[in-house]
Enzyme design. Structure first.
Site, PDB file in Angstrom:
ATOM      1  CG  HIS A   1      10.215  -2.160  -7.975  1.00  0.00           C
ATOM      2  ND1 HIS A   1       9.576  -2.014  -6.764  1.00  0.00           N
ATOM      3  CD2 HIS A   1       9.247  -2.095  -8.919  1.00  0.00           C
ATOM      4  CE1 HIS A   1       8.277  -1.865  -6.980  1.00  0.00           C
ATOM      5  NE2 HIS A   1       8.061  -1.907  -8.275  1.00  0.00           N
TER       6      HIS A   1
ATOM      7  CG  HIS B   1       4.898  -5.071 -11.102  1.00  0.00           C
ATOM      8  ND1 HIS B   1       5.977  -5.608 -10.452  1.00  0.00           N
ATOM      9  CD2 HIS B   1       4.912  -3.753 -10.821  1.00  0.00           C
ATOM     10  CE1 HIS B   1       6.615  -4.648  -9.801  1.00  0.00           C
ATOM     11  NE2 HIS B   1       6.000  -3.518 -10.008  1.00  0.00           N
TER      12      HIS B   1
ATOM     13  CD  GLU C   1       2.697   2.201 -16.415  1.00  0.00           C
ATOM     14  OE1 GLU C   1       2.493   3.347 -16.084  1.00  0.00           O
ATOM     15  OE2 GLU C   1       1.889   1.276 -16.249  1.00  0.00           O
ATOM     16  CG  ASP C   2       8.448   0.918 -16.666  1.00  0.00           C
ATOM     17  OD1 ASP C   2       7.467   1.676 -16.721  1.00  0.00           O
ATOM     18  OD2 ASP C   2       9.027   0.605 -15.609  1.00  0.00           O
TER      19      ASP C   2
ATOM     20  CG  ASP D   1       4.053  -1.981  -7.650  1.00  0.00           C
ATOM     21  OD1 ASP D   1       5.297  -1.831  -7.653  1.00  0.00           O
ATOM     22  OD2 ASP D   1       3.263  -1.237  -8.267  1.00  0.00           O
TER      23      ASP D   1
ATOM     24  CG  ASP E   1       3.047   0.915  30.539  1.00  0.00           C
ATOM     25  OD1 ASP E   1       3.979   0.828  29.718  1.00  0.00           O
ATOM     26  OD2 ASP E   1       3.161   1.432  31.652  1.00  0.00           O
TER      27      ASP E   1
HETATM   28 MN    MN Z   1       6.332  -1.448  -9.547  1.00  0.00          MN
END
Ligand code: MN
Length: 744
Positions: free
Chosen positions: A62, A86, A90-91, A153, A274
């Site tokens: 990702h 990024h 957070e993780d 993201d 068209d």
């Molecule tokens: Mn992300």
């Protein structure tokens, strides 16, 4: 970390070529872009190790994809690094301070901005809505690239959305459509906007999405052949003229764009798709105009379709010449003519500056003087003065989402609607049943009528009742085609009997009671139904009843049938085959003119001043053969008319023995103290005096008197004066005046 790089073949995900190259060629402790990019990748790789996405892929795929998107946009080393990093803060346990230590302040600022952004939940509670958006714009102003990283993201998350649970998928897709696609649009990043919109479309309306896909695939060959012919001719002409083009090709239209156009213009797929579209990319502005001249010389231009967005760029800096011409098969062909630079701006928007301006230019921070995205600066300037969250939200949403109206549910979910949408559109957007059971609405906790237009930032609550059902007049103020279709559908399905009865009543009123029942069963009536494209008389009555066909059309068809019969029988009276009842004659026109001085002339009452009997009037010979226009004396529109066009006229005395007196439309405006029920009181007072009210409209604003516009049908001046006296007597009334351009 170098170990990882040395054994890059052992990465458990496929690395894109650019990254691969970067890793091989970089040297240690490199502070160049390439160095930062490699270190960011390795860092992210290590920290995300063992994490797996919902798709089963290693998590690192990702950030790698996000970094790639930013690289495609022309982002610098810090931006691409932020793409890798990024999700780190957070993780994992890494802090933002560590990011600054390991990389640099620029990378920190980007990662910090994106981390803050991901904490926003744009469909959260109302109270936090303003705060969320305020913070988002603050982040944007500090460094607009934060939003671009966030958009990349979101784009990759949308591309891999299929792996999420249905509920979550819908929420993210809706948020993408409501917030992120408009943001990409405002930043001018066309390629992000189109893909975000198409992906949101795919998950929000899967049925329609597949349908569009099939339709496009089906027509592709046919369309491409037609385009090829036109491009061939244009290529030859451009070469002849010595104009160097870098591209001339049919341009793909994105699915959601086609779909929206169909919805908005109520057109068939064929009519939109068209419309073949060609893009010509040349070198200079001047060549754009020369190419345009060639296009218009070769093909017949369609009037009203030429737009010069080079001279007048769009607010997001988009530039191009647009035109449409008649192609070989007689079908329209749309053309865009632009330079390479304009093309880049159309695709990359704000990012085009990073990609194509000379290196070393300062992308950091918005330089207040040169930054053209004034809308963004306006959003933040003075935000400290706006203490009221609601007020702030309104100003933000007006600015950012000027193309749409954004309102909130009581729970704080954002709903995007077409401009001009009313509460009834909102109700149907929530759910078909909410629309069908809707009986009232509150906007910002005030009761409003269902035809109230929504404003950005309104909090809308729909009141439902199990016995409520749609009303046909909703069609007059529903704006979205979705709402209109559902109202019609509901009527068609559940109200056939009622519609037939209503249609019958309406027709009977026009045609007269005598012989009406037998007329309905007669052969001529079946003919009329068929002439109106209905199988049976019942179908026709139902259609009249719910407004699919107008009474006027039926009466016109009836006159045709009537005339045809007359010429066959050569008699005034038709004897119907089944009965001997006399067919009622079509309704008569006003037999005697109420106005003296216009005998034998075409005339009409002027809408600007709406004269009524009892008032001094004057006739004006109109310029376009529309006969005599009757104005009140003193009407401002008459003042400038030359004397030789004026005709003396006056009212004929009304013959009170001649059935119902004629009435005239008059508009009045009332100012009243804003209190629940004041309109109801006024209407019931008028109905006591048997005065017909054609329309009523109430405007209220906090702390201001309510403005009530009424359309009345009145006999004459005397009755108008009575109305004024009666209304003025009422306690809450501040003022009443007649609307019209007359100085009284
Ligand atoms: Mn992300």
């Amino acid at each position: 970390m170098n170990v990882v790089v040395a054994s890059h073949t052992s990465f458990d995900c496929d690395l894109p070529e650019w990254l691969h190259k970067c890793l091989i060629t970089k040297s240690d402790n490199d502070s160049s872009d390439a160095g930062i990019i490699c270190r960011a990748f390795e860092f992210a790789y290590k920290l995300h190790a063992g994490q797996v996405r919902k798709s089963g892929e290693p998590y690192i795929c990702h950030p790698v994809a996000v970094a790639g998107l930013l690289r495609d946009l022309g982002g610098n080393g810090a931006m691409i690094a932020a793409g890798f990093l990024h999700d780190i803060v957070e993780d994992t346990d890494i802090t933002i301070e560590q990011i600054e230590q390991i990389f640099n302040p620029e990378v920190r600022q980007l990662v910090e901005g994106v981390t803050k952004l991901s904490k926003f939940n744009f469909s959260s509670k109302t109270e936090s809505q303003a705060e969320n958006i305020r913070r988002m714009f603050l982040a944007m102003v500090q460094d607009i690239r934060v939003i671009v990283v966030k958009l990349a993201d979101r784009l990759h998350n949308m591309r891999t959305l299929e792996h999420l649970a249905d509920e979550k998928r819908r929420r993210i897709a809706q948020e993408t459509r409501d917030i992120f696609a408009p943001l990409a649009h405002r930043l001018g990043i066309g390629r992000f906007k189109w893909e975000l919109e198409d992906l949101a479309f795919k998950y929000l309306e899967p049925e329609s999405y597949r349908q569009m896909q099939d339709l496009v695939a089906e027509k592709r060959g046919d369309r491409e052949t037609r385009l090829a012919k036109v491009t061939e001719v244009l290529k030859a002409r451009l070469e002849q003229a010595g104009i160097e083009y870098s591209d001339i090709s049919g341009r793909p239209k994105h699915l959601y764009g086609i779909y929206q156009k169909m919805q908005r213009q109520q057109k068939e797929f064929r009519e939109i798709y068209d419309l073949a579209a060609i893009r010509i990319v040349v070198q200079t502005n001047e060549e754009c105009y020369r190419a345009l001249a060639i296009v218009h010389d070769e093909f017949k231009p369609i009037p009203g379709r030429f737009k010069d967005y080079i001279g007048l760029p769009k607010p997001n800096h988009y530039q191009s010449l647009h035109t449409a011409v008649v192609g070989f098969t007689g079908r329209p062909v749309e053309l865009q003519i632009r330079t390479i630079e304009m093309h880049h701006i159309a695709e990359y928007g704000i990012a085009a500056h990073w990609k194509y301006k000379e290196k070393g230019s300062n992308y950091n921070q918005m330089a207040p003087g040169e930054e053209k995205f004034t809308w963004l600066r306006q959003l933040v300037e003075g935000q400290n003065d706006l203490k009221d969250a609601q007020e702030y939200l309104e100003s933000v949403k007006d600015n950012l989402f000027a193309d749409d109206v954004y309102v909130f549910t009581p729970k704080g979910d954002v709903i995007a609607l077409n401009p001009g949408a009313t509460t009834i559109d909102f109700a149907y957007r929530i759910h078909t049943e909410v629309g069908n059971r809707c009986c009232g609405a509150r906007i910002n906790e005030r009761m409003v009528t269902l035809d109230t237009k929504l404003k950005n930032g309104d909090i809308v609550e729909i009141i439902t009742h199990k016995n409520s059902h749609p009303s046909l007049d909703w069609l007059n103020f529903a704006r979205t085609s979705a709402a209109k279709n559902r109202i019609r559908q509901w009527y068609k399905r559940s109200h056939r009997d009622e519609n037939i009865a209503r249609g019958r009543d309406m027709l009977e009123k026009e045609m007269g009671k005598t012989g009406f029942e037998s007329l309905l069963k007669s052969e001529p009536m079946t003919q009329i139904a068929q002439k109106c494209n209905y199988h049976s008389v019942e179908d026709l009555l139902a259609a009249v009843g719910y407004g699919e066909v107008t009474l006027n059309l039926v009466l016109n068809r009836w006159r045709e049938v009537f005339k045809a019969q007359q010429s066959v029988n050569n008699t005034e009276i038709i004897t119907l085959p089944t009965t001997s009842t006399r067919v009622p004659l079509p309704p008569k026109r006003i037999s005697e003119s109420p106005i003296a001085g216009v005998e034998g002339l075409l005339y009409h009452l002027a809408g600007c001043c709406s004269p009524i009997p009892g008032e001094a009037i004057i006739g004006v010979v109109t310029l376009r053969n529309r006969g005599i226009s009757i104005h009140r004396q003193g009407c401002q529109n008459v003042e400038s008319v030359e004397g030789d066009r004026l005709v003396p006229v006056s009212w004929n005395p009304v013959d009170s023995n001649k059935g119902r007196p004629q009435t005239y439309p008059i508009d009045v405006q009332i100012e009243a103290i804003d209190r629940v029920g004041v309109l109801k009181d006024i209407l019931s007072r008028l109905s006591d005096y048997s005065i017909n009210v054609r329309n009523a409209n109430v405007k209220t604003a906090n702390g201001q008197p309510a403005i009530i516009d009424l359309g009345l049908d009145l006999r004459d001046r005397l009755q108008l004066e009575q109305v004024f006296v009666q209304i003025k007597k009422m306690s809450d009334i501040l003022n009443i005046r007649r609307v019209g351009q007359v100085e009284e």
